[in-house]
Structure formats: C-alpha cells, structure tokens
Design a protein around this motif. Structure first.
Motif, PDB file in Angstrom:
ATOM      1  N   LEU A   1       0.823  -1.202   0.000  1.00 36.16           N
ATOM      2  CA  LEU A   1       0.000   0.000   0.000  1.00 36.16           C
ATOM      3  C   LEU A   1       0.866   1.265   0.000  1.00 36.16           C
ATOM      4  O   LEU A   1       0.587   2.247  -0.691  1.00 36.16           O
ATOM      5  N   ARG A   2       1.937   1.226   0.768  1.00 38.95           N
ATOM      6  CA  ARG A   2       2.820   2.394   0.832  1.00 38.95           C
ATOM      7  C   ARG A   2       3.592   2.579  -0.468  1.00 38.95           C
ATOM      8  O   ARG A   2       3.939   3.696  -0.842  1.00 38.95           O
ATOM      9  N   ALA A   3       3.863   1.433  -1.155  1.00 44.47           N
ATOM     10  CA  ALA A   3       4.561   1.558  -2.429  1.00 44.47           C
ATOM     11  C   ALA A   3       3.717   2.328  -3.436  1.00 44.47           C
ATOM     12  O   ALA A   3       4.245   3.021  -4.330  1.00 44.47           O
ATOM     13  N   GLY A   4       2.395   2.229  -3.302  1.00 45.09           N
ATOM     14  CA  GLY A   4       1.537   2.964  -4.234  1.00 45.09           C
ATOM     15  C   GLY A   4       1.608   4.467  -4.048  1.00 45.09           C
ATOM     16  O   GLY A   4       1.190   5.227  -4.929  1.00 45.09           O
ATOM     17  N   LEU A   5       2.141   4.923  -2.902  1.00 47.82           N
ATOM     18  CA  LEU A   5       2.239   6.352  -2.642  1.00 47.82           C
ATOM     19  C   LEU A   5       3.530   6.965  -3.164  1.00 47.82           C
ATOM     20  O   LEU A   5       3.716   8.170  -3.080  1.00 47.82           O
ATOM     21  N   ILE A   6       4.463   6.113  -3.662  1.00 50.35           N
ATOM     22  CA  ILE A   6       5.724   6.619  -4.174  1.00 50.35           C
ATOM     23  C   ILE A   6       5.472   7.246  -5.543  1.00 50.35           C
ATOM     24  O   ILE A   6       4.876   6.643  -6.430  1.00 50.35           O
TER      25      ILE A   6
ATOM     26  N   ASP B   1       7.851   8.378  -7.776  1.00 44.04           N
ATOM     27  CA  ASP B   1       8.795   7.949  -8.813  1.00 44.04           C
ATOM     28  C   ASP B   1       8.371   6.566  -9.312  1.00 44.04           C
ATOM     29  O   ASP B   1       8.371   5.568  -8.567  1.00 44.04           O
ATOM     30  N   ALA B   2       8.000   6.478 -10.603  1.00 43.84           N
ATOM     31  CA  ALA B   2       7.485   5.217 -11.171  1.00 43.84           C
ATOM     32  C   ALA B   2       8.550   4.135 -11.182  1.00 43.84           C
ATOM     33  O   ALA B   2       8.255   2.952 -10.943  1.00 43.84           O
ATOM     34  N   THR B   3       9.803   4.515 -11.453  1.00 42.81           N
ATOM     35  CA  THR B   3      10.875   3.508 -11.522  1.00 42.81           C
ATOM     36  C   THR B   3      11.127   2.900 -10.157  1.00 42.81           C
ATOM     37  O   THR B   3      11.223   1.668 -10.013  1.00 42.81           O
ATOM     38  N   ILE B   4      11.228   3.747  -9.153  1.00 46.12           N
ATOM     39  CA  ILE B   4      11.464   3.240  -7.798  1.00 46.12           C
ATOM     40  C   ILE B   4      10.277   2.410  -7.330  1.00 46.12           C
ATOM     41  O   ILE B   4      10.428   1.359  -6.690  1.00 46.12           O
ATOM     42  N   ARG B   5       9.040   2.920  -7.670  1.00 39.81           N
ATOM     43  CA  ARG B   5       7.839   2.196  -7.247  1.00 39.81           C
ATOM     44  C   ARG B   5       7.790   0.803  -7.882  1.00 39.81           C
ATOM     45  O   ARG B   5       7.460  -0.196  -7.234  1.00 39.81           O
ATOM     46  N   GLU B   6       8.185   0.698  -9.164  1.00 37.95           N
ATOM     47  CA  GLU B   6       8.156  -0.602  -9.855  1.00 37.95           C
ATOM     48  C   GLU B   6       9.180  -1.559  -9.250  1.00 37.95           C
ATOM     49  O   GLU B   6       8.881  -2.747  -9.037  1.00 37.95           O
ATOM     50  N   ARG B   7      10.379  -1.033  -8.963  1.00 34.68           N
ATOM     51  CA  ARG B   7      11.387  -1.897  -8.336  1.00 34.68           C
ATOM     52  C   ARG B   7      10.938  -2.363  -6.955  1.00 34.68           C
ATOM     53  O   ARG B   7      11.129  -3.520  -6.580  1.00 34.68           O
TER      54      ARG B   7
END
Length: 488
Positions: free
Chosen positions: A308-313, A315-321
C-alpha cells in the motif's frame, strides 16, 4: 569378483523361497531344526540298534555253528551201519532244529545274492566249524532261498518231501526266510548235509531301515510340538505386526490411545519407545502448526502494508522496483509455506489407486497433444493420497517442463512399488545431480519458471512413506526419476 557375484546371484532364488514374515521364518527354521535333530537321533539310534543286532547275530550264529559241529562230530563217531538209522529217526521225530541227510556228493544250489550280513554269518559258521573239525575238512556253507533248496541225493525240492521231514524245521509261514545249508565231507564220497534256519528274530539277512514306529514317533512329536510353538511365536509376533501397522499409518490423532504394551520385554520396550515418539511427533506438529500460522499472519500483514505504501511513491521507476521486490518476497514466503504444507504428515494412510491416479494425470496432459505415456500397471498402495498425488504431479510437471514429453514405467512386486518417470530432454550435468534437491535450486532458471521446490517436496513425500527418490541421466538421453515405495 565374478565368482562371488555369481554365487550371490545363485543364492538369491533360495532366499526368495524363505517366508517374508518373522513368524514364517521362525517356524520354518524351527521345523528344520526339529527335523534335522530327529533325523540325526534316529540315525544314531538305528546305528546303535544295528550294532546290537549284529553282536547278537554273531552270538546266535556261533551257537548254531557249534550245534552243526557237534552234530557232525556225533555222526563221525557213529559206526556207518548206524548212521542211516539215526537219520531216519530224526526225520520221523519232526521238529528238529536241522534237516540232516547223508549224501553221496556235494549238492550245488543257487545261492542268495551277497550282502554284508550274509557274509558275516557265513564267515562265523566257517570259522567255528574249522576250529572244531579241523582246517583240512572240506566244508561248504551257503544261504539258499527255500524255493531253490535241494535235498537228498535225488536233489528234490522242499515241496516234494513229507511235511514231517523238513517243513517244520525249514519253513516259517507266511514268510520264507533264507536257509543256511552246511555240507561237510565226513568221508570220501560222503557229505553230511545240514539245513537250518537262523533263530528268530534273525530270519532275514536284509539291512534294517528306520523302523516305522520311529518315523511315526517323529511325525507325532512334530505334530504336537509344532502347533504349540506356532501359537507361542504368533503370540510374540502379533504385537510386532500392530507396531509395524501403526508405524506405517502413523495416525497423529491426539484422541487415539497409544499402542498396548504387551509381549516380551524387548517388544514392550520397542512399543513404549514408539508411543513416546508418537507423543513427541504430535507435540512437534502442533508447535509447527502454530509457528507457520504465526509466520503466515506476521509476514503477510507487513507485506500488504508495504504494498500500500509503495503505491504512494511518486517515482514510477522506484515504485516498480519496490513492487517487484515485494512480489518476489511474497512468492518466496508462499513457496516456503507451500513446501511445508505439501510434506505435512497429518494426512491419514489409506488405500490409494496409484495406477488410476497416474493415468488420470496423463489424460489431463494429453488433452491437446500426446505428452505422457504410461507403461505397466500396479495395484493399490497404502499411503497418503494427497501427498502422493502432489509427489507424482511434481515429477510429471518437471518432466514435461524440461523434457517436453514423458514416459511413466510402473513395476509392482510383493516388496515394493517402483515408478520411473523418463523424460526426453537434455538431462542434467553429472556435477549438478547432487544439488537438484536443494531448495530454490533451479537448473537453467533464466529460461524456466518455478521456485526450485518441486523435487525436494517429492523426495520428502517419498521418504515420509519409507521410500526414496533417485535421479539419473538415461542411457539414451533424457532424465530418469525413480520413485521407490516399499510395501510393508
């Protein structure tokens, strides 16, 4: 080495003839021991009996020979004009021990076949006569069958003479014992003829075999002792059967009472140890269930929060990693939990139709194209059905994934069930065979999916059934995975 190998191969058929159960082997060995002991004791008894009989036969023969010598000496002492009178009186009296006549020549008759006893008696008679009558006396001793006996100068058969003359002394109805004929030359052209039977019980010159009553005694003794022994041994082995059945099924129901401790002290100790092991396994499984329920709860919750917290990032690249790392972590947790779940031993043992299970799996693979071929057949196997299905499914999945198609060979016997899965892929380098069962180890993982747990799970399931899983490269290429399951 070839000779010893050949000897081992030659001895295997003999081992297959032995009963497989402990009860059968103990009874067979006991029966053999009893039989050998009885046969040896009977042989010793018969040899002792024969030795005593021969001693008594020699004594009886010497007495008979002494009577013959005395009769001969008596005739020699008579004037010639009285010899025929004495002979006629002996015949008229009847019941004499000998049939005696005075002949003009030696009467030749068909002798009985040579035997050890015959030669023993003849040697004793000859020895006594020569010691009493002198070595220069012409003596002829022979055993003759009553049908071949000839009497008097006219050489008449026994049946032609009056019964009072010879039948009472030379016959023993209903048997026809051999007749000892002694002819002694008492004067030139005069032969004293004496025919007699050996006294009872030595009416036969044949060697005595084991008496019938001795054989009956052996059979009766074995018939009485063997059932009693079988009952005693069965009482001792019955707890072992229950223990083996409990070890094979290994029910882990906590409400089930422990095995009853009975039998000999050794069996009671083994049963008590099994009950202790059973309780420890129950405690271990209960603790493991709680541990993995805690892992499932404690790991899934933070992974969900991180997702859930990853969805708040932003930066798309960082979020995907970040999401890829979470996905890989979640797959690893699920794989580990699934591994422990698939090798779980809570499942009860029951009769499993392995043949039908494999053929249904093959039909599922062959829905679109022929991928799996089954050769041979097998009967039902007592095992854990879901675990065995998972084990066989993993083997077929690997064979299809890496070998594109597979052949399953079924070999069933009294002792074990062998399932061999052969694929037609490139095989595995020999250096990698020892690592193939390691968790998360994948050969060619850059091209294939999966977690590298399938073969490890399959081997754990095989070992939980007392079996083994072996992997080897096929002679003509491909890979052979052999699952061996024992039949208890």
């Amino acid at each position: 080495m070839p000779n010893s190998a050949g000897a081992v191969e030659a001895g295997r058929p003999l081992l297959r003839l032995l009963p497989s159960s402990l009860l059968g082997r103990i009874l067979l060995l006991t029966l053999l021991a009893m039989g050998v002991a009885q046969i040896m004791s009977s042989i010793i008894w018969v040899e002792t009996f024969r030795a005593r009989q021969e001693d008594r036969l020699v004594t009886t023969t010497r007495n008979l020979a002494s009577s013959v010598a005395a009769t001969t000496q008596f005739f020699n002492s008579l004037p010639r004009e009285y010899q025929h009178i004495v002979l006629d009186q002996l015949r008229d009296m009847g019941g004499s021990r000998f049939f005696v006549s005075l002949n003009n020549s030696l009467i030749e008759m068909k002798p009985l076949p040579d035997s050890e006893r015959k030669q023993l008696v003849m040697d004793e008679v000859t020895s006594v006569l020569r010691s009493r009558l002198g070595n220069s006396t012409n003596i002829h001793v022979e055993f003759v069958h009553p049908d071949d006996l000839r009497l008097l100068n006219t050489q008449l058969p026994l049946e032609s003479l009056p019964e009072s003359w010879a039948h009472y002394s030379l016959t023993l109805d209903p048997i026809k014992p051999p007749v000892l004929v002694t002819q002694v030359e008492v004067a030139e052209g005069k032969w004293l003829y004496l025919a007699s039977l050996l006294p009872a019980p030595y009416v036969s010159l044949d060697e005595d075999s084991i008496p019938g009553q001795q054989i009956v005694f052996i059979l009766v003794m074995i018939g009485v002792l063997f059932p009693v022994l079988a009952w005693l041994v069965r009482g001792q082995t019955r707890p072992l059967h229950r223990l083996a059945r409990a070890a094979r099924d290994l029910p882990l129901d906590e409400q089930r009472p422990p095995l009853q401790e009975q039998g000999s002290s050794e069996i009671v100790a083994v049963t008590r140890g099994f009950n202790t092991m059973h309780r420890r396994l129950q405690s271990y499984i209960s603790d493991r269930d709680q541990l993995f329920r805690a892992i499932s709860h404690d790991l899934k919750t933070p992974i969900t929060r991180l997702r859930l917290r990853a969805g708040l990032i932003d930066d798309a690249t960082i979020r995907e990693r970040f999401e890829n790392d979470l996905q890989e972590l979640e797959l690893l947790v699920k794989g580990a939990l699934q591994s422990m779940k698939d090798t779980h031993i809570h499942e009860n043992v029951e009769a499993v139709d392995i043949d039908g299970m494999i053929r249904r799996m093959a039909e599922a693979y062959n829905a679109e194209s022929s991928l799996v071929t089954v050769e041979g057949s097998c009967g039902t196997y007592r095992g854990k059905p879901l675990a065995l299905k998972r084990c066989l499914g993993n083997l077929l999945d690997n064979a299809i994934k890496y070998g594109e198609k597979a052949t399953v060979f079924l070999e069933d016997s009294v002792d074990q069930l062998v399932i061999r899965v052969h694929d037609y892929g490139p095989g595995i380098p020999e250096a990698e065979l020892d690592r193939i069962f390691e968790p998360y180890y994948r050969l060619g993982q850059e091209q294939r999916g999966g977690h590298g747990l399938g073969l490890g799970i399959a081997r754990n399931i095989a070992q939980s059934h007392g079996g083994e899983l072996l992997i080897a490269n096929g002679d003509g290429g491909g890979l052979d995975v052999t699952l061996t399951l024992p039949r208890y």
